[in-house]
Design a protein around this motif. Structure first.
Motif, PDB file in Angstrom:
ATOM      1  N   SER A 193       0.803  -1.217   0.000  1.00  0.00           N
ATOM      2  CA  SER A 193       0.000   0.000   0.000  1.00  0.00           C
ATOM      3  C   SER A 193       0.838   1.270   0.000  1.00  0.00           C
ATOM      4  O   SER A 193       0.338   2.341  -0.379  1.00  0.00           O
ATOM      5  N   ASN A 194       2.103   1.169   0.399  1.00  0.00           N
ATOM      6  CA  ASN A 194       2.972   2.342   0.463  1.00  0.00           C
ATOM      7  C   ASN A 194       4.076   2.338  -0.594  1.00  0.00           C
ATOM      8  O   ASN A 194       5.047   3.080  -0.477  1.00  0.00           O
ATOM      9  N   ARG A 195       3.934   1.498  -1.628  1.00  0.00           N
ATOM     10  CA  ARG A 195       4.998   1.377  -2.622  1.00  0.00           C
ATOM     11  C   ARG A 195       4.459   1.497  -4.044  1.00  0.00           C
ATOM     12  O   ARG A 195       3.276   1.284  -4.300  1.00  0.00           O
ATOM     13  N   ALA A 300       1.481  -2.786   3.775  1.00  0.00           N
ATOM     14  CA  ALA A 300       2.610  -1.877   3.601  1.00  0.00           C
ATOM     15  C   ALA A 300       3.924  -2.596   3.893  1.00  0.00           C
ATOM     16  O   ALA A 300       3.975  -3.502   4.722  1.00  0.00           O
ATOM     17  N   HIS A 302       8.055  -2.112   4.889  1.00  0.00           N
ATOM     18  CA  HIS A 302       9.091  -1.241   5.416  1.00  0.00           C
ATOM     19  C   HIS A 302      10.372  -2.043   5.586  1.00  0.00           C
ATOM     20  O   HIS A 302      10.339  -3.198   6.000  1.00  0.00           O
TER      21      HIS A 302
END
Length: 303
Positions: A193-195, A300, A302
């Motif tokens: 979701s964050n990439r 997400a 990290h």
């Protein structure tokens, strides 16, 4: 021959530098990098200054991420240098076509390398499949992005390719060993979701060939290709370095350390004959997957 490494990051330090130092063909004469260097080797932080001050170095090997690579490769070719490209050879197909035309017009060598094609068992696998009827095949390419690209956020930015950074290695082997080409029919791509690029992908090709790429595997890594034929089943293990036929090991070595020395031997041959080697078929499959793939959002990620 003298060669300069441009981009001194993890892949340069882990693979390119040892391969050059062990080669009878090459002398590492310079590096170009904003941050990295190699002990005992003259270092530049600017490509234009290197090209101006070191006309004695006829070959450059580009090891930086794909997005900025075109400008460096073009400048080197315009300066009359032969160019070796780390995989993938560029951020887009069009820019590599432009580099190929420029090298051809100037009588220079351009090498779009695919290091996994140099794995110990790829050539014997290709020879074994040459006259076989293929029923189906499958790729399982699971590895840990934190191990191979620690903290390198660029792999999840546009142009970084995400899981296709390792997946293209599998596709480079597939396009080398199959006796007939295949094309992509459909794909499912998992985007954190964050990439901006996928962390996993499932592909379906013509000829009953499928692939499963995943960048989230911890512990032992999996780099396998199996091909079922009417005369037995071939399996390539350890990223193409070990060949099994019907479960029995018949060729190869369980190490990846022979791949880059073979690339530099090939580059030496290309420079001596003023020829180029630019096969973009693995990159075409990635481009098709990003065009046809159904996008799904996952957790997400990290570092």
């Amino acid at each position: 021959m003298k060669v300069a490494l441009i981009g001194i990051g993890k892949i340069a330090q882990d693979q390119h530098v040892p391969a050059i130092h062990s080669s009878p063909d090459w002398e590492l004469a310079a590096t170009v990098s904003r941050k990295g260097s190699v002990a005992g080797v003259p270092a530049f932080d600017d490509l234009d200054r290197f090209l101006k001050e070191r006309p004695d170095v006829p070959v450059v090997s580009l090891c930086m991420p794909p997005l900025p690579r075109f400008d460096y490769a073009r400048a080197a070719l315009l300066a009359g240098r032969h160019v070796m490209l780390e995989k993938p050879p560029g951020a887009t197909l069009a820019e590599v076509h432009e580099l190929e035309a420029l090298a051809r017009d100037r009588g220079l060598s351009l090498y779009a390398t695919w290091h996994s094609r140099m794995a110990h068992a790829v050539a014997p696998a290709k020879a074994w499949l040459a006259d076989k009827t293929i029923a189906r095949g499958h790729i399982t390419w699971h590895e840990d992005v934190r191990k191979w690209h620690p903290g390198q956020d660029w792999v999840f930015e546009p142009g970084g390719m995400g899981v296709f950074d390792p997946g293209i290695n599998a596709l480079s082997i597939l396009t080398e060993i199959l006796p007939r080409p295949v094309h992509l029919r459909q794909a499912r791509l998992e985007f954190p979701s964050n990439r901006q690029t996928p962390i996993a992908a499932q592909l379906e090709f013509s000829g009953q060939i499928t692939a499963d790429f995943d960048w989230r595997q911890e512990g032992p890594q999996t780099w396998d290709i199996t091909v079922e034929t009417t005369e037995g089943t071939l399996a390539l293990r350890t990223g193409g370095n070990v060949l099994e036929i019907d479960g029995r090991v018949v060729a190869g070595q369980s190490t990846i350390m022979g791949e880059y020395p073979a690339l530099y031997a090939r580059m030496a041959e290309l420079v001596r004959t003023r020829s180029s080697d630019v096969d973009l078929s693995p990159m075409v499959h990635v481009s098709d997957a990003l065009m046809l793939g159904r996008r799904e959002i996952t957790d997400a990620f990290h570092f």
